[in-house]
Design a protein around this motif. Structure first.
Motif, PDB file in Angstrom:
ATOM      1  N   ALA A   1      45.940  43.864  30.684  1.00 25.00           N
ATOM      2  CA  ALA A   1      45.823  44.905  30.682  1.00 25.00           C
ATOM      3  C   ALA A   1      46.351  45.694  30.007  1.00 25.00           C
ATOM      4  CB  ALA A   1      45.331  45.690  31.957  1.00 25.00           C
ATOM      5  N   ARG A   2      48.220  45.980  30.037  1.00 24.16           N
ATOM      6  CA  ARG A   2      49.125  46.531  29.188  1.00 24.16           C
ATOM      7  C   ARG A   2      49.017  46.389  27.976  1.00 24.16           C
ATOM      8  NH1 ARG A   2      49.821  51.020  31.381  1.00 24.16           N
ATOM      9  NH2 ARG A   2      51.736  50.761  30.097  1.00 24.16           N
ATOM     10  N   MET A   3      48.914  45.203  27.188  1.00 24.74           N
ATOM     11  CA  MET A   3      47.929  45.083  25.828  1.00 24.74           C
ATOM     12  C   MET A   3      46.860  45.771  25.200  1.00 24.74           C
ATOM     13  SD  MET A   3      48.998  40.914  26.228  1.00 24.74           S
ATOM     14  CE  MET A   3      49.395  41.036  24.344  1.00 24.74           C
ATOM     15  N   GLN A   4      45.838  45.749  26.488  1.00 22.61           N
ATOM     16  CA  GLN A   4      45.495  47.040  25.517  1.00 22.61           C
ATOM     17  C   GLN A   4      44.793  48.215  25.802  1.00 22.61           C
ATOM     18  OE1 GLN A   4      41.699  44.783  28.143  1.00 22.61           O
ATOM     19  NE2 GLN A   4      41.659  43.736  26.134  1.00 22.61           N
ATOM     20  N   ARG A   5      46.801  48.444  26.328  1.00 22.37           N
ATOM     21  CA  ARG A   5      46.796  49.932  26.757  1.00 22.37           C
ATOM     22  C   ARG A   5      45.598  50.629  28.099  1.00 22.37           C
ATOM     23  NH1 ARG A   5      48.381  52.558  20.486  1.00 22.37           N
ATOM     24  NH2 ARG A   5      49.466  51.047  20.206  1.00 22.37           N
ATOM     25  N   ARG A   6      45.952  49.772  28.651  1.00 20.82           N
ATOM     26  CA  ARG A   6      45.161  49.934  30.507  1.00 20.82           C
ATOM     27  C   ARG A   6      46.690  50.234  31.816  1.00 20.82           C
ATOM     28  NH1 ARG A   6      42.137  46.924  32.370  1.00 20.82           N
ATOM     29  NH2 ARG A   6      41.953  45.529  30.933  1.00 20.82           N
ATOM     30  N   VAL A   7      46.247  51.057  32.316  1.00 16.72           N
ATOM     31  CA  VAL A   7      47.251  50.466  33.418  1.00 16.72           C
ATOM     32  C   VAL A   7      46.823  48.767  34.353  1.00 16.72           C
ATOM     33  CG1 VAL A   7      47.937  51.633  35.448  1.00 16.72           C
ATOM     34  CG2 VAL A   7      47.646  53.007  34.172  1.00 16.72           C
ATOM     35  N   GLY A   8      45.986  48.815  34.283  1.00 11.52           N
ATOM     36  CA  GLY A   8      45.751  47.357  34.193  1.00 11.52           C
ATOM     37  C   GLY A   8      45.778  47.413  36.009  1.00 11.52           C
ATOM     38  N   PRO A   9      45.250  46.394  36.845  1.00 10.80           N
ATOM     39  CA  PRO A   9      45.299  46.303  38.539  1.00 10.80           C
ATOM     40  C   PRO A   9      47.115  45.487  39.004  1.00 10.80           C
ATOM     41  CG  PRO A   9      44.328  44.200  37.115  1.00 10.80           C
ATOM     42  CD  PRO A   9      44.634  45.165  36.536  1.00 10.80           C
ATOM     43  N   PRO A  10      46.649  45.981  40.308  1.00  9.77           N
ATOM     44  CA  PRO A  10      48.352  45.500  40.854  1.00  9.77           C
ATOM     45  C   PRO A  10      48.122  44.053  40.528  1.00  9.77           C
ATOM     46  CG  PRO A  10      47.009  46.603  42.682  1.00  9.77           C
ATOM     47  CD  PRO A  10      46.751  46.706  41.174  1.00  9.77           C
ATOM     48  N   ILE A  11      49.550  43.473  40.415  1.00 13.15           N
ATOM     49  CA  ILE A  11      50.306  42.375  40.509  1.00 13.15           C
ATOM     50  C   ILE A  11      49.469  41.909  41.917  1.00 13.15           C
ATOM     51  CG2 ILE A  11      51.617  40.602  40.149  1.00 13.15           C
ATOM     52  CD1 ILE A  11      53.228  42.694  38.499  1.00 13.15           C
ATOM     53  N   ILE A  12      49.515  41.622  42.482  1.00 14.80           N
ATOM     54  CA  ILE A  12      48.899  41.179  43.428  1.00 14.80           C
ATOM     55  C   ILE A  12      47.302  41.948  43.887  1.00 14.80           C
ATOM     56  CG2 ILE A  12      50.929  41.519  44.608  1.00 14.80           C
ATOM     57  CD1 ILE A  12      50.136  43.426  46.808  1.00 14.80           C
ATOM     58  N   GLN A  13      46.645  42.119  42.778  1.00 11.86           N
ATOM     59  CA  GLN A  13      45.304  42.424  42.425  1.00 11.86           C
ATOM     60  C   GLN A  13      44.457  40.638  43.121  1.00 11.86           C
ATOM     61  OE1 GLN A  13      43.715  44.972  43.549  1.00 11.86           O
ATOM     62  NE2 GLN A  13      41.880  43.786  43.397  1.00 11.86           N
ATOM     63  N   PRO A  14      45.236  39.809  42.453  1.00 10.48           N
ATOM     64  CA  PRO A  14      44.618  38.661  43.414  1.00 10.48           C
ATOM     65  C   PRO A  14      44.423  38.502  44.524  1.00 10.48           C
ATOM     66  CG  PRO A  14      45.209  38.247  41.017  1.00 10.48           C
ATOM     67  CD  PRO A  14      46.050  39.666  41.670  1.00 10.48           C
ATOM     68  N   PHE A  15      45.086  38.396  45.699  1.00 10.20           N
ATOM     69  CA  PHE A  15      45.318  38.573  46.790  1.00 10.20           C
ATOM     70  C   PHE A  15      44.249  39.333  47.662  1.00 10.20           C
ATOM     71  CE2 PHE A  15      49.579  37.001  44.777  1.00 10.20           C
ATOM     72  CZ  PHE A  15      49.818  35.937  45.825  1.00 10.20           C
ATOM     73  N   TYR A  16      44.446  40.782  46.954  1.00 11.63           N
ATOM     74  CA  TYR A  16      43.558  41.322  48.168  1.00 11.63           C
ATOM     75  C   TYR A  16      41.990  40.812  47.321  1.00 11.63           C
ATOM     76  CZ  TYR A  16      46.763  44.958  47.916  1.00 11.63           C
ATOM     77  OH  TYR A  16      48.145  45.353  47.926  1.00 11.63           O
ATOM     78  N   ASP A  17      41.895  40.021  46.183  1.00  7.35           N
ATOM     79  CA  ASP A  17      40.574  39.966  46.175  1.00  7.35           C
ATOM     80  C   ASP A  17      39.743  38.898  46.935  1.00  7.35           C
ATOM     81  OD1 ASP A  17      40.484  42.295  43.977  1.00  7.35           O
ATOM     82  OD2 ASP A  17      41.087  40.812  42.326  1.00  7.35           O
ATOM     83  N   PHE A  18      41.263  37.746  46.859  1.00  6.03           N
ATOM     84  CA  PHE A  18      40.885  36.869  47.901  1.00  6.03           C
ATOM     85  C   PHE A  18      40.622  36.711  49.143  1.00  6.03           C
ATOM     86  CE2 PHE A  18      42.478  32.722  50.228  1.00  6.03           C
ATOM     87  CZ  PHE A  18      41.615  32.084  49.409  1.00  6.03           C
ATOM     88  N   ILE A  19      41.126  37.968  49.532  1.00  2.11           N
ATOM     89  CA  ILE A  19      40.542  38.275  51.062  1.00  2.11           C
ATOM     90  C   ILE A  19      39.736  39.541  51.196  1.00  2.11           C
ATOM     91  CG2 ILE A  19      41.644  39.558  52.709  1.00  2.11           C
ATOM     92  CD1 ILE A  19      44.429  39.107  52.391  1.00  2.11           C
ATOM     93  N   LYS A  20      39.299  40.403  50.090  1.00  2.00           N
ATOM     94  CA  LYS A  20      38.224  40.025  50.623  1.00  2.00           C
ATOM     95  C   LYS A  20      37.095  39.272  50.463  1.00  2.00           C
ATOM     96  CE  LYS A  20      36.648  42.131  46.847  1.00  2.00           C
ATOM     97  NZ  LYS A  20      36.441  42.984  45.359  1.00  2.00           N
ATOM     98  N   LEU A  21      37.231  38.738  49.188  1.00  2.62           N
ATOM     99  CA  LEU A  21      35.885  37.099  49.452  1.00  2.62           C
ATOM    100  C   LEU A  21      35.710  36.560  50.076  1.00  2.62           C
ATOM    101  CD1 LEU A  21      36.205  36.840  45.302  1.00  2.62           C
ATOM    102  CD2 LEU A  21      34.559  38.045  46.293  1.00  2.62           C
ATOM    103  N   LEU A  22      36.733  36.083  51.244  1.00  5.93           N
ATOM    104  CA  LEU A  22      36.832  35.401  52.471  1.00  5.93           C
ATOM    105  C   LEU A  22      36.024  36.378  53.297  1.00  5.93           C
ATOM    106  CD1 LEU A  22      40.396  33.972  52.637  1.00  5.93           C
ATOM    107  CD2 LEU A  22      38.239  32.535  51.564  1.00  5.93           C
TER     108      LEU A  22
END
Length: 314
Positions: A30-51
């Protein structure tokens, strides 16, 4: 650290590190595309949400295959990383473990492919076809890269690959021409094995709506995402330790252990950035034919040359 303790410790470590590196990848992308991007721990949030979401099986799916394969894919990927981590942390391994790791990594991709086709969705079938094409494209040079390594160290043991670097006091890729060529072929294959742009033709969301994953959601999708992150971790960690084992340059007295493991993880993150993050940020998606030609024109000849050089003892 004994083998059993190291092996048991690696499972939660693989879970945390693979999702953490995935989060770093998304942030840098995201930063290389000049976006803020999600937090680094976003995959943990996604994993718990999907579960916590409902388990949905399409009416057209073969329900047993559709529901079991995500678990098997995640188990295969995590086990491949666990074998590598335990070897470095404990300083030992079993004979032929590199063959087992290669098999587990390939199995994870095959399970994703079969799971998608079992959904009964046409996009899943198209993804199956494209995934099969890409497997043929990159698995052959990847296998030959492994073969050149086996010929060079006269063993299929992961531990022996590391010890060889410790004995010569250098990284394999820097010490032998055959291993330099083999390492290049291996690194070229990582992007396709990770199924990222420009080689994500089997999932291409703007064309076939994630292909094999089109009907997956909830816990099943969480497991497939975990499988993908763990496979990426295995591939980059394997490349780091078999071709670029940095501790061999500085610490011949204690080449393995927790300290060496941490150094290897840092180098793994750099390789992840170079082989996964940069290509998917810089390049556009190739067509299936273009991706296939790339691997059979660029990576395959390199891997064949590596095998020949290994046979010649170079």
């Amino acid at each position: 650290m004994d083998v059993l303790t190291a092996f048991l410790l690696t499972f939660p470590i693989v879970f945390v590190i693979s999702l953490l590196f995935d989060g770093v990848d998304r942030k840098i992308h995201a930063r290389m595309q000049r976006r803020v991007g999600p937090p680094i721990i976003q995959p943990f949030y996604d994993f718990i949400k999907l579960l916590n979401k409902e388990r949905i099986v399409p009416a057209t799916a073969s329900s047993q295959i559709f529901t079991v394969l995500p678990t098997l894919a995640a188990a295969s990927s995590i086990l491949s990383s666990a074998i590598l981590f335990a070897s470095v942390m404990s300083g030992t391994s079993f004979g032929g473990d590199l063959v087992v790791v290669f098999y587990l990594l390939a199995m994870s991709s095959v399970l994703v492919m079969i799971g998608g086709s079992s959904s009964g969705n046409p996009y899943g079938a198209i993804g199956f076809s494209r995934k099969m094409t890409m497997l043929i494209a990159y698995e052959v040079p990847l296998l030959l890269s492994f073969l050149s390594l086996f010929l060079k160290i006269n063993s299929a043991s992961y531990y022996n690959a590391i010890l060889t670097q410790v004995k010569v006091g250098s990284m394999l890729a820097l010490a032998f021409p055959s291993m330099a060529v083999s390492a290049i072929a291996f690194l070229l294959c990582i992007s396709a094995a990770a199924d990222v742009v420009p080689f994500d033709v089997s999932e291409a969301k703007t064309e076939i709506v994630y292909g094999p994953l089109v009907e997956y959601g909830g816990p099943y999708l969480a497991l497939f995402k975990l499988a993908k992150a763990s496979s990426n971790l295995s591939l980059t960690f394997l490349a780091t330790t078999t071709f670029f084992y940095l501790p061999a340059l500085f610490n011949s007295e204690a080449p393995l252990g927790l300290g060496a493991f941490i150094v290897c993880l840092l180098l793994t993150l750099i390789l992840w950035f170079l082989t996964i993050t940069v290509p998917r940020t810089v390049f556009a998606r190739m067509k299936v034919g273009q991706a296939f030609k790339f691997y059979w024109i660029a990576a395959l000849p390199l891997s064949v040359i590596a095998v020949i050089l290994s046979v010649l003892g170079l």
